[in-house]
Design a protein around this motif. Sequence first.
Motif, PDB file in Angstrom:
ATOM      1  N   PHE A  15       0.896  -1.221   0.194  1.00 36.47           N
ATOM      2  CA  PHE A  15       0.032  -0.025  -0.204  1.00 36.47           C
ATOM      3  C   PHE A  15       0.921   1.002  -0.061  1.00 36.47           C
ATOM      4  CE2 PHE A  15       0.484  -1.220   4.447  1.00 36.47           C
ATOM      5  CZ  PHE A  15       0.751  -0.013   5.010  1.00 36.47           C
ATOM      6  N   SER A  16       0.066   2.203  -0.343  1.00 36.95           N
ATOM      7  CA  SER A  16       0.945   3.466  -0.880  1.00 36.95           C
ATOM      8  C   SER A  16       1.550   4.124   0.747  1.00 36.95           C
ATOM      9  CB  SER A  16       0.431   4.495  -1.488  1.00 36.95           C
ATOM     10  OG  SER A  16      -0.989   5.098  -0.873  1.00 36.95           O
ATOM     11  N   LYS A  17       2.339   5.133   0.402  1.00 40.38           N
ATOM     12  CA  LYS A  17       2.741   5.754   1.609  1.00 40.38           C
ATOM     13  C   LYS A  17       1.266   6.694   2.077  1.00 40.38           C
ATOM     14  CE  LYS A  17       6.036   9.444   3.257  1.00 40.38           C
ATOM     15  NZ  LYS A  17       7.126  10.283   2.744  1.00 40.38           N
ATOM     16  N   PRO A  18       1.162   6.783   3.185  1.00 39.94           N
ATOM     17  CA  PRO A  18      -0.066   7.589   3.813  1.00 39.94           C
ATOM     18  C   PRO A  18      -0.027   9.342   3.125  1.00 39.94           C
ATOM     19  CG  PRO A  18       0.777   6.500   5.547  1.00 39.94           C
ATOM     20  CD  PRO A  18       1.881   6.443   4.425  1.00 39.94           C
ATOM     21  N   GLN A  19      -1.079   9.710   3.023  1.00 41.16           N
ATOM     22  CA  GLN A  19      -1.157  10.997   2.625  1.00 41.16           C
ATOM     23  C   GLN A  19      -2.244  11.692   3.464  1.00 41.16           C
ATOM     24  OE1 GLN A  19       0.175  12.654  -0.075  1.00 41.16           O
ATOM     25  NE2 GLN A  19       1.377  10.610  -0.553  1.00 41.16           N
ATOM     26  N   LEU A  20      -1.832  12.553   4.308  1.00 43.68           N
ATOM     27  CA  LEU A  20      -2.355  13.661   5.058  1.00 43.68           C
ATOM     28  C   LEU A  20      -2.743  15.117   4.550  1.00 43.68           C
ATOM     29  CD1 LEU A  20      -3.622  13.619   8.092  1.00 43.68           C
ATOM     30  CD2 LEU A  20      -1.553  14.678   8.717  1.00 43.68           C
ATOM     31  N   HIS A  21      -4.301  14.869   4.529  1.00 43.53           N
ATOM     32  CA  HIS A  21      -4.746  16.107   3.685  1.00 43.53           C
ATOM     33  C   HIS A  21      -5.527  17.354   4.535  1.00 43.53           C
ATOM     34  CE1 HIS A  21      -4.022  14.550  -0.272  1.00 43.53           C
ATOM     35  NE2 HIS A  21      -4.463  13.255   0.261  1.00 43.53           N
ATOM     36  N   LEU A  22      -5.191  18.422   4.547  1.00 40.67           N
ATOM     37  CA  LEU A  22      -6.067  19.664   5.529  1.00 40.67           C
ATOM     38  C   LEU A  22      -7.020  20.293   4.458  1.00 40.67           C
ATOM     39  CD1 LEU A  22      -5.935  21.367   7.809  1.00 40.67           C
ATOM     40  CD2 LEU A  22      -4.265  22.881   6.823  1.00 40.67           C
ATOM     41  N   GLU A  23      -8.175  20.300   5.040  1.00 37.79           N
ATOM     42  CA  GLU A  23      -9.166  21.144   4.316  1.00 37.79           C
ATOM     43  C   GLU A  23      -9.863  22.117   5.617  1.00 37.79           C
ATOM     44  OE1 GLU A  23     -11.973  18.238   3.027  1.00 37.79           O
ATOM     45  OE2 GLU A  23     -10.568  17.563   1.448  1.00 37.79           O
ATOM     46  N   PRO A  24      -9.884  23.236   5.223  1.00 33.49           N
ATOM     47  CA  PRO A  24      -9.263  24.109   4.042  1.00 33.49           C
ATOM     48  C   PRO A  24      -7.806  24.160   4.128  1.00 33.49           C
ATOM     49  CG  PRO A  24     -10.423  25.688   5.368  1.00 33.49           C
ATOM     50  CD  PRO A  24     -10.693  24.370   6.151  1.00 33.49           C
ATOM     51  N   GLY A  58       0.065  23.768  14.963  1.00 31.59           N
ATOM     52  CA  GLY A  58       1.347  22.684  15.158  1.00 31.59           C
ATOM     53  C   GLY A  58       1.434  21.883  13.916  1.00 31.59           C
ATOM     54  N   ILE A  59       2.331  20.923  14.146  1.00 31.11           N
ATOM     55  CA  ILE A  59       2.846  20.082  13.024  1.00 31.11           C
ATOM     56  C   ILE A  59       2.146  18.558  13.149  1.00 31.11           C
ATOM     57  CG2 ILE A  59       4.755  18.860  12.019  1.00 31.11           C
ATOM     58  CD1 ILE A  59       6.591  21.140  13.010  1.00 31.11           C
ATOM     59  N   TYR A  60       1.267  18.440  12.297  1.00 36.43           N
ATOM     60  CA  TYR A  60       0.614  17.021  12.015  1.00 36.43           C
ATOM     61  C   TYR A  60       1.151  16.077  11.085  1.00 36.43           C
ATOM     62  CZ  TYR A  60      -3.183  19.655  14.714  1.00 36.43           C
ATOM     63  OH  TYR A  60      -3.872  20.449  15.885  1.00 36.43           O
ATOM     64  N   SER A  61       0.986  14.677  11.549  1.00 35.14           N
ATOM     65  CA  SER A  61       1.343  13.670  10.593  1.00 35.14           C
ATOM     66  C   SER A  61       0.376  12.255  11.186  1.00 35.14           C
ATOM     67  CB  SER A  61       2.902  13.246  10.847  1.00 35.14           C
ATOM     68  OG  SER A  61       2.943  12.813  12.135  1.00 35.14           O
ATOM     69  N   CYS A  62       0.455  11.282  10.202  1.00 36.86           N
ATOM     70  CA  CYS A  62      -0.419  10.207  10.412  1.00 36.86           C
ATOM     71  C   CYS A  62       0.475   8.929  10.009  1.00 36.86           C
ATOM     72  CB  CYS A  62      -1.761  10.231   9.580  1.00 36.86           C
ATOM     73  SG  CYS A  62      -1.377   9.803   7.709  1.00 36.86           S
ATOM     74  N   LYS A  63       0.240   7.772  10.454  1.00 36.48           N
ATOM     75  CA  LYS A  63       0.996   6.593  10.410  1.00 36.48           C
ATOM     76  C   LYS A  63      -0.117   5.681  10.346  1.00 36.48           C
ATOM     77  CE  LYS A  63       2.943   4.545  14.102  1.00 36.48           C
ATOM     78  NZ  LYS A  63       3.864   4.436  15.315  1.00 36.48           N
ATOM     79  N   VAL A  64       0.170   4.668   9.222  1.00 36.72           N
ATOM     80  CA  VAL A  64      -0.655   3.551   8.763  1.00 36.72           C
ATOM     81  C   VAL A  64      -0.012   2.216   9.165  1.00 36.72           C
ATOM     82  CG1 VAL A  64      -1.994   2.304   7.001  1.00 36.72           C
ATOM     83  CG2 VAL A  64      -1.984   5.056   7.224  1.00 36.72           C
ATOM     84  N   GLU A  79       4.461   6.315   7.242  1.00 34.02           N
ATOM     85  CA  GLU A  79       4.331   7.354   7.999  1.00 34.02           C
ATOM     86  C   GLU A  79       4.033   8.589   6.687  1.00 34.02           C
ATOM     87  OE1 GLU A  79       7.044   8.748  11.068  1.00 34.02           O
ATOM     88  OE2 GLU A  79       6.543   7.118  12.273  1.00 34.02           O
ATOM     89  N   SER A  80       3.274   9.343   6.851  1.00 34.54           N
ATOM     90  CA  SER A  80       3.045  10.330   6.064  1.00 34.54           C
ATOM     91  C   SER A  80       3.889  11.573   6.122  1.00 34.54           C
ATOM     92  CB  SER A  80       1.491  10.783   6.199  1.00 34.54           C
ATOM     93  OG  SER A  80       1.398  11.710   7.293  1.00 34.54           O
ATOM     94  N   GLU A  81       3.852  12.573   5.135  1.00 38.56           N
ATOM     95  CA  GLU A  81       4.427  13.670   5.324  1.00 38.56           C
ATOM     96  C   GLU A  81       3.830  14.628   6.524  1.00 38.56           C
ATOM     97  OE1 GLU A  81       7.420  14.430   4.187  1.00 38.56           O
ATOM     98  OE2 GLU A  81       7.866  12.566   2.696  1.00 38.56           O
TER      99      GLU A  81
END
Length: 799
Positions: free
Chosen positions: A318-327, A382-388, A400-402
Amino acid sequence: MGSGPPGSLLLLLLSSLLLVSNTVKCTRGESSFIIDTVGLSILPKDNVQSGTEVKIRCDARVSSSNISQLGYLFEFMRDGVEIHTANTTEDSTYYEINPARAVDSGNYQCKVSVKNKRKFSNTKTLDVKGLQTPILHLNNSTPYESEEFKVTCSAPDEKGSLTFNFYKTFRDGQPQRIKKQRSTNNFLETTVTLSHIGDCFLSCDYEIILVSGPTSSNVSNEIQVKVKELNIVPDMTILPNDIYEPDIIEVTCKVQIHLADIEIFLLKDRAVLNRTTGKPLIHRFRPKPTDSGELICKTEWRNVQKENYKTLKVKEVFSKPQLHLEPVDVFEGERFRLNCSVKVFFPQMFDPKTLKYHLYKDGTQLISSATYVAVADRNRNGIYSCKVEGTRISTSFHKESETVTVKAKVPVSDPVLNVVGGKIFVGKGFQLICHSHTGTFPIVYTLFTHNGKKMIRKVSRSEDRATFDVPPIHKTSDLKAFLCHASNNPRTPSKTALGQKLLNSTNIIEPTSKPQLTIQPSQDITEGQSMKLVCSVQAGSRPINFTWYQESNGALASLSTNKLEGYHSMPNAHKKHSGKYYCTSSNPADEPKQSEPVTVEVKMAGWKKALIIVFCFILLLILFLVIALKTRLFHFKRKRTANLSVKSVSTKLERLSLTQAEVIDANATPTMMGKSVWSDHVSGSESDDQNSSTLPEKQAEPEYTEVQIKDADPTKAPAKQSTGNIYSEVRHSQQGVPEVPDGKPVEYAQLNHDGNHQPDDGQVVDQSLTRENTTDSENNTDVHTGDPEEGTCDPAPDC
């Protein structure tokens, strides 16, 4: 002979004493010397071959007195540098060069020192021709490719510093210099490497720098070198062939020949993953998809390197996680959403439902979910990230995502309008600043002016300001139409600033209107009356400065006031105050305005007019009285003069009548009572004349009176008629009394008679005054006497 004269013996004795005295004086005198010459010679000759024995000889010639033995110091120099010295009592010595080499070539000179004196010889040049052929030695004539080996090039018989060159020559080829190095000795040992495989020949030579220039030797002996190939290229293998995360792979690197000191390296992206010496390299690790790329296996033995490489490709489950911020641009007070997602490439290898999501803030786990929703504020920045996490073949692995930085932007605050400089001059352009104290950049400012013009400025830095060049306003109320919008968030309405507030925060300076000058009480001023010059404007910012001018005299006064009008008083007006006046008005707008000129006439005062009228009346009255008095006096004088003239003439006529009888003929001289008519005045006329002469004297002109004598009375006896003119000259003083210049009265009469002059006692003489001419300077009286039938009288004789 023995009996010679005694004088000769005495002379011989004196000569002997003098010779002894001079000998003693010379024996006991001071020592002295001089270096005459110093000579230099080269033996056997100046030009010799290398290896020849050469002597450099120096000779000194010294003249001295009272010195038994001298000590000499000889110094030999080559090219100005001392090479040999010698102390001796001999006047010559030499410097031996055996054998002479090329390095001994140069310019030689000798210096001789005797006590405190020294002298140089001439300079001579020694030229040693020929260089020794160098000798080449190798410690290995069959090296491997790129292997270092030692080479030695020497010229044992040469002296000095030499520069050595090494050459390689292929068959049927030209020598190629492979190394050049300087040595302080007559040999050089160094290392060289040959990268080609096969045979070649090595040789060397050297260079020496002489006075005449650099000189090269002959080429040394040639030595054949056979370069062998070194087969140390590593064999490389990667297992398994298909790699999926999180598989473990094995990389092997080895060489075919056994060398104890060979080194093997495993590299990736210029990083050393592993290293071994003298044995094969085996490296096991669990690669990530990011480890995909080129793996390099490199071997090194001494100075020889060989390498091999293979490509590593790790397939992602599976791909590297992508963390998206909206807006993406979130503002404080707005809701934002963080979503973590992956893409599964090989679902058959594991169950996607087993994937676990974790969200982190500043490295600390925030929630175990793929989604996070919150309201933005400063605490959530702050600085946010995610791990799958996933599991395959009982092996757990994670990705881990960027990182995503969440920093909520600050909404723009209500903008404020300010005028640059704090002043607005009505009728002039100005600059307006629209600024919000808070708000994240960039901020877009939009200004609407009083004439409907729209201007936009974008501010991206805190040190910048939204400055607008605004066209002039023509009245203060125009500021109410200004409007500024500030916005940094397209999702929310913009903030607004009204121009109404500029009326309170800005010094609005309106130029004065055209001033008007009025004269109080009016433009017609009477002398002595107070005059007020009133200068007024309809509009203008205070304070206003009024200045009054008279065209003939310039500025009169100036006044600064907070009112729309000002005045200048001029008490006790005079005629000099007549003329044209105008005033100017100015204020901080610095636009002076000038009124229309007003003409002022200062009239004469009433009492002055009355005084002039009275004075003129009195003057006229006096003039009238003077004229009337003169007229009356003139008539009086004329009447009196006329009376005096008539009286004088009648008296004379009577005298003429009395003396007519005595006239004998026409040519006889008239007489009066025995006296001539031309005689002096007597009796009554004398009295009258004397009375007249008592008046003040005035030189007067003669006056003539014409008197006509009427006919005699018919009742009386007829008498012979005769006609005559009587001229009487009367000189008057200022009172009309006739005078002559010498003060004595003179009168004369001329009678014209016809042939018969008979006295007529009965004749009545009627006297009549027929003409009278009077002037201011003279009076003339003509008296005519005689018969009308007779002719005119002869002219009166001159006085």
